[in-house]
Design a protein around this motif. Structure first.
Motif, mmCIF file in Angstrom:
data_model
loop_
_atom_site.group_PDB
_atom_site.id
_atom_site.type_symbol
_atom_site.label_atom_id
_atom_site.label_comp_id
_atom_site.label_asym_id
_atom_site.label_seq_id
_atom_site.Cartn_x
_atom_site.Cartn_y
_atom_site.Cartn_z
ATOM 1 N N MET A 1 -40.074 -45.282 -39.856
ATOM 2 C CA MET A 1 -40.713 -43.935 -40.332
ATOM 3 C C MET A 1 -40.684 -43.012 -39.071
ATOM 4 S SD MET A 1 -43.050 -44.464 -43.782
ATOM 5 C CE MET A 1 -44.072 -43.577 -43.201
ATOM 6 N N SER A 2 -39.923 -41.757 -39.269
ATOM 7 C CA SER A 2 -40.336 -40.933 -37.967
ATOM 8 C C SER A 2 -41.499 -39.891 -38.480
ATOM 9 C CB SER A 2 -39.012 -40.364 -37.495
ATOM 10 O OG SER A 2 -38.545 -39.658 -38.537
ATOM 11 N N LYS A 3 -42.167 -39.422 -37.596
ATOM 12 C CA LYS A 3 -43.006 -38.616 -37.876
ATOM 13 C C LYS A 3 -42.353 -37.038 -37.680
ATOM 14 C CE LYS A 3 -47.843 -37.803 -37.431
ATOM 15 N NZ LYS A 3 -49.052 -38.038 -36.700
ATOM 16 N N THR A 4 -42.447 -36.185 -38.392
ATOM 17 C CA THR A 4 -41.829 -34.789 -38.312
ATOM 18 C C THR A 4 -42.777 -34.014 -37.427
ATOM 19 O OG1 THR A 4 -42.721 -34.076 -40.324
ATOM 20 C CG2 THR A 4 -40.480 -34.862 -40.542
ATOM 21 N N LYS A 5 -42.391 -33.295 -36.467
ATOM 22 C CA LYS A 5 -43.212 -32.393 -35.620
ATOM 23 C C LYS A 5 -43.463 -31.380 -36.462
ATOM 24 C CE LYS A 5 -41.126 -33.390 -31.178
ATOM 25 N NZ LYS A 5 -40.722 -33.125 -29.999
ATOM 26 N N THR A 6 -44.703 -30.712 -36.166
ATOM 27 C CA THR A 6 -45.229 -29.310 -36.763
ATOM 28 C C THR A 6 -44.736 -28.440 -35.943
ATOM 29 O OG1 THR A 6 -47.068 -30.766 -37.706
ATOM 30 C CG2 THR A 6 -47.327 -28.072 -37.531
ATOM 31 N N PRO A 7 -43.938 -27.437 -36.291
ATOM 32 C CA PRO A 7 -43.609 -26.201 -35.551
ATOM 33 C C PRO A 7 -44.655 -25.471 -34.847
ATOM 34 C CG PRO A 7 -42.344 -25.962 -37.705
ATOM 35 C CD PRO A 7 -43.785 -27.142 -37.797
ATOM 36 N N ARG A 8 -44.543 -24.896 -33.794
ATOM 37 C CA ARG A 8 -45.548 -24.364 -32.939
ATOM 38 C C ARG A 8 -46.367 -23.074 -33.517
ATOM 39 N NH1 ARG A 8 -44.017 -22.415 -27.074
ATOM 40 N NH2 ARG A 8 -42.006 -22.622 -28.315
ATOM 41 N N TRP A 9 -45.362 -22.310 -34.534
ATOM 42 C CA TRP A 9 -46.022 -21.378 -34.973
ATOM 43 C C TRP A 9 -46.860 -21.690 -36.282
ATOM 44 C CZ3 TRP A 9 -45.085 -20.908 -40.341
ATOM 45 C CH2 TRP A 9 -43.984 -21.717 -40.742
#
Length: 57
Positions: free
Chosen positions: A1-9
């Motif tokens: 499972m890959s963890k999605t990145k949270t956008p900087r904004w």
């Protein structure tokens, strides 16, 4: 499972929301209940029967 990145904004928006002290309408339960109780008490006091003034004999 890959963890999605949270956008900087989104990180900055979430940080700002955590710092917010604004009262939301659904969070005013206790304050509103106290205000309604004060109004009801004041109205009940104004409706209380008053003793008649007796004339001096």
């Amino acid at each position: 499972m890959s963890k999605t990145k949270t956008p900087r904004w989104m990180k900055s928006i979430l940080a700002e929301a955590a710092q917010s002290e604004a009262q939301m309408p659904w969070a005013r339960g206790a304050c509103r209940a106290a205000m309604i109780a004060r109004r009801a008490a004041a109205e009940a006091a104004s409706r209380a029967p008053q003793r008649p003034v007796l004339a001096a004999r």
